[in-house]
Write a protein that holds these residues in place. Sequence first.
Motif, mmCIF file in Angstrom:
data_model
loop_
_atom_site.group_PDB
_atom_site.id
_atom_site.type_symbol
_atom_site.label_atom_id
_atom_site.label_comp_id
_atom_site.label_asym_id
_atom_site.label_seq_id
_atom_site.Cartn_x
_atom_site.Cartn_y
_atom_site.Cartn_z
ATOM 1 N N ILE A 46 69.968 79.803 71.657
ATOM 2 C CA ILE A 46 69.900 79.752 73.120
ATOM 3 C C ILE A 46 71.115 80.442 73.724
ATOM 4 C CG2 ILE A 46 70.028 78.179 75.097
ATOM 5 C CD1 ILE A 46 68.180 76.295 73.525
ATOM 6 N N MET A 47 72.302 80.227 73.160
ATOM 7 C CA MET A 47 73.510 80.889 73.658
ATOM 8 C C MET A 47 73.369 82.409 73.609
ATOM 9 S SD MET A 47 76.608 78.825 71.811
ATOM 10 C CE MET A 47 76.536 77.056 71.581
ATOM 11 N N THR A 48 72.759 82.911 72.547
ATOM 12 C CA THR A 48 72.649 84.356 72.360
ATOM 13 C C THR A 48 71.448 84.964 73.078
ATOM 14 O OG1 THR A 48 71.469 83.958 70.276
ATOM 15 C CG2 THR A 48 73.841 84.328 70.145
ATOM 16 N N GLY A 49 70.603 84.142 73.670
ATOM 17 C CA GLY A 49 69.445 84.660 74.385
ATOM 18 C C GLY A 49 68.252 84.950 73.505
ATOM 19 N N ILE A 50 68.326 84.576 72.229
ATOM 20 C CA ILE A 50 67.180 84.747 71.336
ATOM 21 C C ILE A 50 66.067 83.779 71.715
ATOM 22 C CG2 ILE A 50 66.413 84.501 68.930
ATOM 23 C CD1 ILE A 50 69.231 85.370 68.089
ATOM 24 N N MET A 51 66.467 82.626 72.222
ATOM 25 C CA MET A 51 65.530 81.570 72.593
ATOM 26 C C MET A 51 65.929 81.028 73.961
ATOM 27 S SD MET A 51 65.014 78.038 70.434
ATOM 28 C CE MET A 51 64.370 78.895 68.990
ATOM 29 N N TYR A 52 64.955 80.570 74.721
ATOM 30 C CA TYR A 52 65.233 80.002 76.039
ATOM 31 C C TYR A 52 65.066 78.482 76.001
ATOM 32 C CZ TYR A 52 65.294 84.658 78.096
ATOM 33 O OH TYR A 52 65.620 85.960 78.400
ATOM 34 N N PRO A 53 65.878 77.763 76.769
ATOM 35 C CA PRO A 53 65.753 76.299 76.769
ATOM 36 C C PRO A 53 64.524 75.837 77.545
ATOM 37 C CG PRO A 53 67.379 76.990 78.397
ATOM 38 C CD PRO A 53 66.964 78.232 77.660
ATOM 39 N N ASP A 54 64.053 74.650 77.231
ATOM 40 C CA ASP A 54 62.976 74.042 78.014
ATOM 41 C C ASP A 54 63.520 73.436 79.305
ATOM 42 O OD1 ASP A 54 60.971 74.629 76.104
ATOM 43 O OD2 ASP A 54 61.578 72.903 74.902
ATOM 44 N N GLU A 55 64.756 72.989 79.233
ATOM 45 C CA GLU A 55 65.430 72.433 80.409
ATOM 46 C C GLU A 55 66.888 72.876 80.383
ATOM 47 O OE1 GLU A 55 65.115 68.212 80.232
ATOM 48 O OE2 GLU A 55 62.915 68.201 80.203
ATOM 49 N N GLY A 56 67.506 72.935 81.549
ATOM 50 C CA GLY A 56 68.920 73.252 81.626
ATOM 51 C C GLY A 56 69.191 74.724 81.878
ATOM 52 N N GLU A 57 70.481 75.075 81.885
ATOM 53 C CA GLU A 57 70.913 76.421 82.271
ATOM 54 C C GLU A 57 72.041 76.899 81.359
ATOM 55 O OE1 GLU A 57 71.392 78.156 86.624
ATOM 56 O OE2 GLU A 57 73.196 77.052 86.048
ATOM 57 N N VAL A 58 71.995 78.198 81.018
ATOM 58 C CA VAL A 58 73.044 78.840 80.225
ATOM 59 C C VAL A 58 73.646 79.959 81.058
ATOM 60 C CG1 VAL A 58 73.630 79.902 78.018
ATOM 61 C CG2 VAL A 58 71.629 78.423 78.178
ATOM 62 N N THR A 59 74.971 79.965 81.198
ATOM 63 C CA THR A 59 75.605 80.982 82.042
ATOM 64 C C THR A 59 76.866 81.531 81.384
ATOM 65 O OG1 THR A 59 76.933 79.328 83.237
ATOM 66 C CG2 THR A 59 74.792 79.901 84.175
ATOM 67 N N ILE A 60 77.203 82.776 81.736
ATOM 68 C CA ILE A 60 78.502 83.375 81.420
ATOM 69 C C ILE A 60 79.146 83.736 82.752
ATOM 70 C CG2 ILE A 60 79.728 85.307 80.364
ATOM 71 C CD1 ILE A 60 77.548 85.496 78.290
ATOM 72 N N ASP A 61 80.258 83.085 83.055
ATOM 73 C CA ASP A 61 80.932 83.280 84.348
ATOM 74 C C ASP A 61 79.948 83.147 85.506
ATOM 75 O OD1 ASP A 61 83.342 83.637 83.104
ATOM 76 O OD2 ASP A 61 83.291 85.820 83.185
ATOM 77 N N GLY A 62 79.065 82.171 85.404
ATOM 78 C CA GLY A 62 78.112 81.895 86.478
ATOM 79 C C GLY A 62 76.850 82.727 86.428
ATOM 80 N N MET A 63 76.783 83.744 85.559
ATOM 81 C CA MET A 63 75.581 84.576 85.438
ATOM 82 C C MET A 63 74.578 83.892 84.520
ATOM 83 S SD MET A 63 75.131 88.440 83.992
ATOM 84 C CE MET A 63 76.177 89.109 85.279
ATOM 85 N N CYS A 64 73.397 83.613 85.030
ATOM 86 C CA CYS A 64 72.399 82.847 84.301
ATOM 87 C C CYS A 64 71.612 83.734 83.339
ATOM 88 C CB CYS A 64 71.448 82.170 85.287
ATOM 89 S SG CYS A 64 70.192 81.141 84.498
ATOM 90 N N LEU A 65 71.399 83.238 82.143
ATOM 91 C CA LEU A 65 70.627 83.958 81.131
ATOM 92 C C LEU A 65 69.239 84.331 81.634
ATOM 93 C CD1 LEU A 65 69.804 84.917 78.264
ATOM 94 C CD2 LEU A 65 69.410 82.518 77.679
ATOM 95 N N GLU A 66 68.551 83.398 82.259
ATOM 96 C CA GLU A 66 67.169 83.643 82.674
ATOM 97 C C GLU A 66 67.086 84.590 83.866
ATOM 98 O OE1 GLU A 66 64.399 80.429 82.719
ATOM 99 O OE2 GLU A 66 65.636 79.174 81.421
ATOM 100 N N ASP A 67 68.135 84.645 84.698
ATOM 101 C CA ASP A 67 68.104 85.528 85.873
ATOM 102 C C ASP A 67 68.463 86.973 85.519
ATOM 103 O OD1 ASP A 67 67.439 83.337 87.389
ATOM 104 O OD2 ASP A 67 69.492 82.982 88.108
ATOM 105 N N GLU A 68 69.436 87.151 84.619
ATOM 106 C CA GLU A 68 69.909 88.492 84.247
ATOM 107 C C GLU A 68 69.994 88.599 82.727
ATOM 108 O OE1 GLU A 68 70.427 90.930 86.252
ATOM 109 O OE2 GLU A 68 70.583 90.023 88.227
ATOM 110 N N PRO A 69 68.848 88.532 82.027
ATOM 111 C CA PRO A 69 68.886 88.477 80.557
ATOM 112 C C PRO A 69 69.535 89.689 79.899
ATOM 113 C CG PRO A 69 66.640 88.847 81.351
ATOM 114 C CD PRO A 69 67.461 88.491 82.538
ATOM 115 N N GLU A 70 69.288 90.899 80.406
ATOM 116 C CA GLU A 70 69.836 92.096 79.760
ATOM 117 C C GLU A 70 71.349 92.162 79.901
ATOM 118 O OE1 GLU A 70 67.933 95.710 80.803
ATOM 119 O OE2 GLU A 70 65.919 95.004 80.288
#
Length: 321
Positions: A46-70
């Motif tokens: 999930i941290m690396t973006g290979i898999m997405y969570p069913d619940e919750g949010e993953v961010t780097i400096d506030g940038m969300c994985l699901e909003d800006e995956p690339e």
Amino acid sequence: MLKLSGISKFYGHFCALDKLSMNIDEGALYGFIGPNGAGKTTAIKIMTGIMYPDEGEVTIDGMCLEDEPEIYKSMIGYVPDSFGMYSNIKVREYMQFFAACCGKDGMEADKTADRLLEYVELDNRRDYYVEALSRGMKQKLALARALINDPRILIMDEPTSGLDPRTRFEFKQILGELSDNGKTILISSHMLNDISELCTDIGIIDQGSIVMSGRLQEVMRLVTSENPIIISMAGKITQAIRFLKEDDSVKSMTIKGSDIMINFFGNKKEEAELLKRMIEAGLPVRSFSREKGSLESIFMQLTGHGEEHVTSSYDATESHN
């Protein structure tokens, strides 16, 4: 920097991650440990973006994985626990290929490949086929590949597993240099000695949730403060036992030869006062110290195996003159 907030992941009815929350500060060398089946691999995917969570949010400096995956994924370098390498290709060609995958081509790809191969000390193997490399060399090549896009965060799953002592030492040196140069690194490993030697921060996961996290030195200091005091005597063991039994802060003790191990519930000042009273009572104390904590003992206590911890309390069952 890298933040997981309330992450849950299910495989059917099985909950692999249960509202997992963790925060990895910029520049940290973070040790991520837990027993088999605790959820480490799922969390890393999930941290690396290979898999997405069913619940919750993953961010780097506030940038969300699901909003800006690339953009998110471009900031991550990943070294998995299995190589997954193309065997019918030469080392330099392998690096050139992945440099091209990261948008580099021509002279830029060549320079990047050569620079990183030199960095991990594989420049003298650039014309070897990947399948001819030893396990340690393959692991170094996997690290070089992960560094191609100069990631802000490097995530490594069991990076030193199966390496011979010399290669493990060299690999740890490289990780130390990367950390000193400001790279944020997460290491998932069962090699607790490597974690305790390398890492600045630690997170322990069990049954899909973080059970302890923080600066490694602070965690170790906390555990040490709860460990028994070992009092080494130069004689008068029986008198020392009687003396200690009268102290309300001594909850239990055991005797091993000339050493008395006590579970003492008091602060450092109260420890010093106990030592002073023993000396004033004419008891020949040779040494007086807290047993040091270890990462292994912390791990065993927090993941359901506290009975194996060497500092478990037990009553004295024998005495000596």
